[in-house]
Write a protein that holds these residues in place. Structure first.
Motif, short mmCIF file in Angstrom:
data_model
loop_
_atom_site.label_atom_id
_atom_site.label_comp_id
_atom_site.label_asym_id
_atom_site.label_seq_id
_atom_site.Cartn_x
_atom_site.Cartn_y
_atom_site.Cartn_z
N ILE A 106 47.27 35.37 47.93
CA ILE A 106 46.96 34.05 48.78
C ILE A 106 46.51 34.63 50.54
CG2 ILE A 106 48.02 32.16 50.24
CD1 ILE A 106 50.20 31.93 48.22
N LEU A 107 45.03 34.13 50.50
CA LEU A 107 44.60 34.56 51.96
C LEU A 107 44.96 33.90 53.12
CD1 LEU A 107 40.79 34.12 50.49
CD2 LEU A 107 42.39 36.18 50.34
N ASP A 108 44.73 34.50 54.21
CA ASP A 108 45.39 33.75 55.35
C ASP A 108 44.83 32.65 55.62
OD1 ASP A 108 46.34 36.35 55.83
OD2 ASP A 108 44.64 37.09 57.19
N ASN A 109 43.93 31.85 55.10
CA ASN A 109 43.65 30.79 55.02
C ASN A 109 43.99 29.55 54.08
OD1 ASN A 109 42.10 31.23 52.91
ND2 ASN A 109 40.00 30.96 53.51
N ALA A 113 44.07 32.91 45.40
CA ALA A 113 43.32 33.74 44.55
C ALA A 113 43.95 34.24 43.21
CB ALA A 113 42.62 34.82 45.03
N GLU A 114 43.30 34.49 42.26
CA GLU A 114 44.03 34.90 40.74
C GLU A 114 43.14 35.54 40.00
OE1 GLU A 114 46.50 32.95 36.64
OE2 GLU A 114 45.10 31.84 38.24
N LYS A 115 43.09 36.77 39.72
CA LYS A 115 42.41 37.44 38.90
C LYS A 115 42.81 37.69 37.38
CE LYS A 115 40.80 41.51 40.27
NZ LYS A 115 40.55 42.93 40.84
N VAL A 116 42.09 37.08 36.48
CA VAL A 116 42.48 36.86 34.91
C VAL A 116 41.39 37.73 34.26
CG1 VAL A 116 43.50 34.93 35.41
CG2 VAL A 116 41.12 34.65 34.91
N SER A 117 41.79 38.15 33.04
CA SER A 117 41.09 38.73 32.07
C SER A 117 40.11 37.69 31.29
CB SER A 117 41.75 39.74 31.14
OG SER A 117 42.46 39.09 30.37
N VAL A 118 38.99 38.02 30.84
CA VAL A 118 38.05 37.10 30.11
C VAL A 118 37.25 37.68 29.20
CG1 VAL A 118 38.15 35.20 32.14
CG2 VAL A 118 36.15 37.14 31.94
N PRO A 119 37.02 37.19 28.15
CA PRO A 119 35.96 37.87 27.32
C PRO A 119 34.53 38.36 27.78
CG PRO A 119 36.76 35.61 26.30
CD PRO A 119 37.35 35.70 27.78
N LEU A 120 34.12 39.61 27.32
CA LEU A 120 32.81 39.81 27.71
C LEU A 120 31.82 39.04 27.54
CD1 LEU A 120 33.14 43.53 26.76
CD2 LEU A 120 32.90 42.76 28.97
N GLY A 121 31.93 38.15 26.45
CA GLY A 121 30.69 37.09 26.05
C GLY A 121 30.13 37.30 24.44
N VAL A 122 29.05 37.99 24.74
CA VAL A 122 28.40 38.45 23.30
C VAL A 122 28.15 39.95 23.39
CG1 VAL A 122 26.29 38.37 21.73
CG2 VAL A 122 26.99 36.54 23.18
N ILE A 123 28.93 40.64 22.43
CA ILE A 123 28.77 42.03 22.27
C ILE A 123 27.48 42.41 21.04
CG2 ILE A 123 29.99 43.98 21.38
CD1 ILE A 123 32.61 42.56 22.01
N GLY A 124 26.65 43.41 21.28
CA GLY A 124 25.77 43.87 20.23
C GLY A 124 26.32 45.05 19.69
N ILE A 411 37.68 35.88 38.89
CA ILE A 411 38.77 35.70 39.94
C ILE A 411 38.60 34.10 40.15
CG2 ILE A 411 39.06 36.08 42.40
CD1 ILE A 411 37.88 38.49 42.47
N LYS A 412 39.83 33.36 40.01
CA LYS A 412 39.80 32.16 40.08
C LYS A 412 40.34 31.66 41.56
CE LYS A 412 40.82 30.99 35.31
NZ LYS A 412 41.92 30.47 34.39
N LEU A 413 39.74 30.98 42.39
CA LEU A 413 40.09 30.49 43.52
C LEU A 413 40.54 29.01 43.76
CD1 LEU A 413 37.21 32.74 44.41
CD2 LEU A 413 39.26 33.08 45.81
N ARG A 414 41.55 28.63 44.43
CA ARG A 414 42.10 27.16 44.28
C ARG A 414 42.35 26.93 45.85
NH1 ARG A 414 44.36 29.45 39.80
NH2 ARG A 414 44.11 28.60 37.94
N GLY A 415 41.52 25.75 46.26
CA GLY A 415 41.78 25.68 47.78
C GLY A 415 42.02 24.27 47.89
N ASN A 416 42.07 23.92 49.37
CA ASN A 416 42.42 22.35 49.70
C ASN A 416 41.42 22.00 50.65
OD1 ASN A 416 43.39 23.78 51.83
ND2 ASN A 416 45.45 22.93 51.48
N GLY A 417 40.15 22.57 50.73
CA GLY A 417 39.11 22.09 51.53
C GLY A 417 38.66 23.14 52.65
N GLN A 418 39.08 24.58 52.17
CA GLN A 418 38.81 25.63 53.11
C GLN A 418 37.17 25.84 53.16
OE1 GLN A 418 41.25 25.63 50.98
NE2 GLN A 418 42.98 26.76 51.51
N ILE A 419 36.75 26.32 54.23
CA ILE A 419 35.17 26.52 54.51
C ILE A 419 35.17 27.56 55.37
CG2 ILE A 419 34.35 24.03 54.27
CD1 ILE A 419 34.00 24.01 57.28
N ARG A 420 34.14 28.33 55.18
CA ARG A 420 33.94 29.59 56.04
C ARG A 420 32.76 29.54 57.05
NH1 ARG A 420 32.82 35.80 53.54
NH2 ARG A 420 32.77 36.81 55.53
#
Length: 420
Positions: A106-109, A113-124, A411-420
């Motif tokens: 969780i960031l200071d604001n 944040a959550e880092k998850v594994s996902v497929p590469l997509g298309v493999i040749g 990286i999945k990020l979940r907020g409630n209105g944060q802006i930078r």
């Protein structure tokens, strides 16, 4: 069943795979596992068909004079078909590598944040000779949630087409898209070159085969490459090696399957050990038909040895030939390995634990062994399940590449209105 697959352009197939990848990335573990079990059954049901198609490739190989090692890689039999079918079942039992939460913070604001594994997509996948790669690679792609575009060598075109046809038809009985497995039926080299540059549709290329193929992919591809390497594997018999261990390990590493990448190609041997055990070493080599290509000292001590040339230190034999160099000690052995090795698999045979540990720490390779055969550098043998190749590079993946190597991160990020 017929092995004919409608010939389409490489771009068309790559686009279809890309679309299928969006479905694959959201497929459930249950759906993927069910599909793998269906495909395994279909391959075994169509065994007679596969053997018939494989015989066409073997006939072509005989007509073209392929050597014994190449023909062995090309051949299918009932045991090998059952082997890669069972491999699909084993992959279905492995943990799904996709969708795993690797890290949370969780960031200071307050942003989560959550880092998850996902497929590469298309493999040749570009590969030579071994038809089992068609089934193995497709199975790993499916389990990891990827689509795959397969381009096998022309020598196995009938076998590969037959396997691919069975896999695609099998997928029609599942909830996964048939288009997730694409097989390029063209034997034209231009088709491979097209695949090299399909960056907008292909997420990663994996070459699997001889040095010339791998080099061609690495040098010409604009698609990112997961490089698998040739296996110029060394076995060093130290001064303090136990002969009762050393000889069986050496014979296994050289003769169990000479045509595979984890077979030993070079023997480095301590001069004192050779002096003591040259008779039993010669007897073992003569009994197994091993031809030595050696340095000056090796030629003096080994029956029928040929003088080694530079290429003997650099190339894979993939046969019952072996390069042999007599060394004064550990430093010379490690120096030779680090100069000529392909960073695949290297082994030391010794009863001196300190010497062994120094070897394991100093040798630059994906797998290093103490008192064991190099033949264990294999996904299933090391408990990873099936592998899509053995990486000799250092980025993203190294060694046998199983399911986790076919994922990246998001990286999945979940907020409630944060802006930078």
């Amino acid at each position: 069943m017929t092995a004919v697959i409608e010939r389409q352009s490489v771009e068309t197939q790559a686009k279809k795979a890309k679309q299928a990848s969006y479905v694959m990335q959201t497929a459930s573990e249950e759906e993927k596992n069910h599909a793998l079990l269906i495909l395994a059954d279909e391959l075994e049901k169509n065994m007679a068909f596969l053997l018939k198609e494989n015989e066409k490739d073997l006939d072509n190989g005989r007509a073209k004079g392929y050597d014994e090692a190449y023909m062995d890689r090309l051949k299918l039999d009932e045991e090998r078909i059952k082997g890669f079918s069972e491999g699909l079942r084993q992959v279905s039992e492995l943990e799904d590598p996709s969708g795993v939460t690797l890290e949370k913070w969780i960031l200071d604001n307050g942003l989560e944040a959550e880092k998850v594994s996902v497929p590469l997509g298309v493999i040749g996948m570009i590969y030579e000779a071994r038809p089992n790669v068609t089934a193995d690679a497709a199975g790993l792609a499916i389990k990891s949630g990827n689509a795959i575009v397969l381009k096998g060598g022309s020598s196995a075109i009938h076998s590969n087409a037959a396997i691919a046809r069975i896999l695609r038809e099998g997928l029609t009985h599942t909830k996964l898209p048939e288009e997730a497995v694409q097989f390029i039926s063209s034997t034209d080299r231009e088709a491979a070159r097209e695949l090299f540059t399909m960056k907008e549709h292909i997420d990663v290329l994996i070459p699997r085969g001889g040095g010339a193929l791998i080099q061609a992919v690495v040098e010409n591809a604009t698609v990112p490459v997961l490089e698998t390497g040739v296996g110029n594997c060394h076995l060093y018999i130290d001064e303090n090696a136990d002969a009762d261990k050393a000889l069986p390990i050496l014979i296994n590493a050289k003769t169990d399957r000479p045509a595979v990448c984890n077979a030993a190609e070079t023997l480095l041997i301590h001069e004192k050990w050779l002096k003591k055990y040259k008779d039993v070493l010669n007897a073992a080599f003569n009994a197994h038909g091993i031809q030595v290509h050696g340095d000056e000292t090796a030629v003096q001590h080994m029956d029928g040895a040929k003088k080694a040339e530079e290429k003997d230190w650099t190339d894979e034999y993939l046969s019952l030939d072996i390069a042999m160099k007599v060394v004064s000690g550990l430093d010379e052995a490690i120096g030779h390995i680090n100069e000529y090795g392909t960073k695949h698999s290297e082994a030391i045979i010794t009863e001196d634990e300190q010497t062994a540990e120094e070897f394991l720490n100093r040798v630059d390779a994906a797998a290093v062994y103490h008192n064991a055969s190099t033949r264990f550098t294999d996904g299933s043998a090391l408990g990873f399940g099936a592998e899509i190749g053995i990486s000799t590079q250092k980025l993203h993946a190294r060694g046998p590449m199983g399911l986790p190597a076919l994922t990246t991160v998001k990286i999945k990020l979940r907020g409630n209105g944060q802006i930078r």
